[in-house]
Design an enzyme around this catalytic site. Structure first.
Site, short mmCIF file in Angstrom:
data_model
loop_
_atom_site.label_atom_id
_atom_site.label_comp_id
_atom_site.label_asym_id
_atom_site.label_seq_id
_atom_site.Cartn_x
_atom_site.Cartn_y
_atom_site.Cartn_z
CE1 TYR A 126 10.69 32.49 3.92
CE2 TYR A 126 10.77 30.09 3.82
CZ TYR A 126 10.54 31.31 3.21
OH TYR A 126 10.16 31.37 1.90
NE ARG B 275 -6.90 0.81 11.70
CZ ARG B 275 -5.69 0.55 11.25
NH1 ARG B 275 -4.73 1.45 11.35
NH2 ARG B 275 -5.41 -0.60 10.67
CE LYS C 72 -0.36 -0.08 5.07
NZ LYS C 72 -1.25 -0.44 6.20
C1 LIG Z 1 -0.70 -1.58 6.85
C2 LIG Z 1 -1.38 -2.79 7.32
C3 LIG Z 1 -0.66 -3.99 7.49
C4 LIG Z 1 0.84 -4.03 7.40
O1 LIG Z 1 1.33 -3.53 8.64
P1 LIG Z 1 2.89 -3.45 8.93
O2 LIG Z 1 2.97 -3.13 10.38
O3 LIG Z 1 3.40 -2.36 8.07
O4 LIG Z 1 3.47 -4.76 8.58
C5 LIG Z 1 -1.35 -5.14 7.81
N1 LIG Z 1 -2.70 -5.12 7.95
C6 LIG Z 1 -3.43 -3.99 7.83
C7 LIG Z 1 -4.90 -4.04 8.01
C8 LIG Z 1 -2.80 -2.79 7.51
O5 LIG Z 1 -3.51 -1.68 7.39
#
Ligand SMILES: *Cc1c(COP(=O)(O)O)cnc(C)c1O
Length: 381
Positions: A270, A142, A44
């Site tokens: 700045y 969540r 992702k």
């Molecule tokens: C991003 C995500 C993962 C991967 O998590 P990592 O800690 O980066 O390995 C796995 N499951 C879900 C639902 C996620 O959103």
């Protein structure tokens, strides 16, 4: 060397992000072995900023058997590039293009009854069973269905499966505190997940893929590995525990634009938040917060094997570094971060300086910085 995506600037004229796919391959092997070969590579967010396609191909060539993404467009991009491995997409609104997802044989996570219904409708239109993974919230409020909704969700999934509209391949959950192995919510989450699987079985479903672990749980708790581990961070050398032997894959370099020798008492940048306390040499680098350099960090870069501080405010497109007496000149490359082999700052250090986690640093690198990848290792074994 092959570029990904097509660089807007080439050569060494600007900042460059090098992606070491050998590190991704080695990390995939290491975690894939722990996971007993049951590894979903999570690509992702543009492969955590490393390039989703390059990472997907590397992971699949080195032990991963499946891919995971959040929204469907990320999955469609993998299919368009010719990737045929199973891909799971787990975060979509009810109006997402599930019909295309079904036609493209993309696994779809189901976090609610509303989602089940729209996916079943899409499957009917596509005249194909949708490949689904029922998603249970095991304690982070969540994503995922609530325990209250779960009984009805599994019953309705069973009904949809009888009608040939869905094929329930998996049940998934996600732990909130797996990076704290002693946290009591890990046991609670494991129990909640086991109960959800029980309810699913009682509904008459036999999902082959029970998956709960992401990177931290995979590394620390074999009880969470079950049928599949969904691993993102670890592939990129992000180690939530420490001491796992993972290797970071990114090196960010930037060339010096100009240098100037200044007197003590010279205000920089700045707001004049920094004033030099001695005569020194300042160098300008063409990277800033638009490129992912955290504005609030007191960061360091590596100049000829020595660390030099960023001084003054980080601007959108540029920073000033204090190189002291190093006789650096325009055009010379400076390392912002790398795997640490030559003592350069790492992504993990930058995350500490910025008060964040490495995940935010690697996903925050701006898209105007060209990515260059080393050839994709078939297998490092
Ligand atoms: C991003 C995500 C993962 C991967 O998590 P990592 O800690 O980066 O390995 C796995 N499951 C879900 C639902 C996620 O959103």
């Amino acid at each position: 060397m092959s570029a990904l995506p097509a660089p807007s600037r080439t050569g060494t004229t600007g900042p460059l992000l090098s992606v070491d796919l050998r590190a991704v391959a080695a990390n995939t092997h290491l975690i894939g072995t722990m996971a007993g070969g049951r590894l979903m590579a999570v690509v992702k967010a543009y492969g955590f900023g490393h390039g989703d396609l390059a990472v997907a191909r590397t992971a699949l060539a080195n032990g991963a058997t499946r891919l995971g993404v959040t929204a469907l467009p990320e999955a469609f991009a993998l299919r368009s590039a010719g990737i045929t491995a199973p891909v799971l997409s787990w975060l979509n609104t009810v109006d997402a293009d599930f019909e295309t997802a079904v036609r493209e044989h993309i696994d779809i996570a189901i976090p609610s009854i509303a989602h089940l219904h729209v996916v079943a409708t899409a499957a009917a239109r596509a005249r194909l069973a949708a490949r689904v993974h029922l998603h249970i919230d095991v304690g982070m409020a969540r994503d995922g269905a609530t325990a209250q909704e779960w009984t009805a969700l599994t019953a309705q999934a069973r009904a949809a499966q009888r009608r040939g509209l869905v094929d329930v391949l998996g049940v998934m959950g996600h732990l909130a505190c797996a990076d704290q192995p002693d946290h009591p919510s890990n046991a609670t989450g494991r129990r909640a997940f086991a109960e959800a699987v029980e309810v699913t079985n009682r509904a008459g479903l036999r999902p082959r893929l029970r998956h709960l672990a992401a990177t931290a749980a995979t590394l620390t708790d074999p009880r969470t590995r079950l049928d599949l581990c969904r691993v993102g961070a670890g592939l990129f050398g992000i180690d939530p525990i420490g001491g796992s032997g993972l290797r970071e894959a990114l090196t960010l370099t930037a060339p010096v634009v100009t240098v100037r020798d200044v007197a003590a008492g010279t205000p920089v940048g700045y707001g004049h938040t920094h004033v030099t306390d001695r005569g020194t040499r300042l160098a300008l680098l063409p990277v800033g917060y638009a490129d992912g350099i955290p504005r609030d960090a007191h960061g360091w870069v590596q100049v000829r094997s020595r660390r030099c501080p960023i001084v003054g405010r980080v601007s959108m497109d540029q920073v000033v570094i204090d190189v002291g007496t190093i006789p650096i000149g325009p055009g010379e490359q400076v390392t912002v971060f790398g795997p640490g082999d030559a003592g350069e700052p790492t992504v993990a250090e930058w995350a500490r300086w910025a008060g964040t986690i490495p995940n935010e640093i690697v996903t925050g690198i701006g898209h105007r910085i060209p990515r260059v990848t080393c050839p994709i290792p078939r297998s490092i074994r």
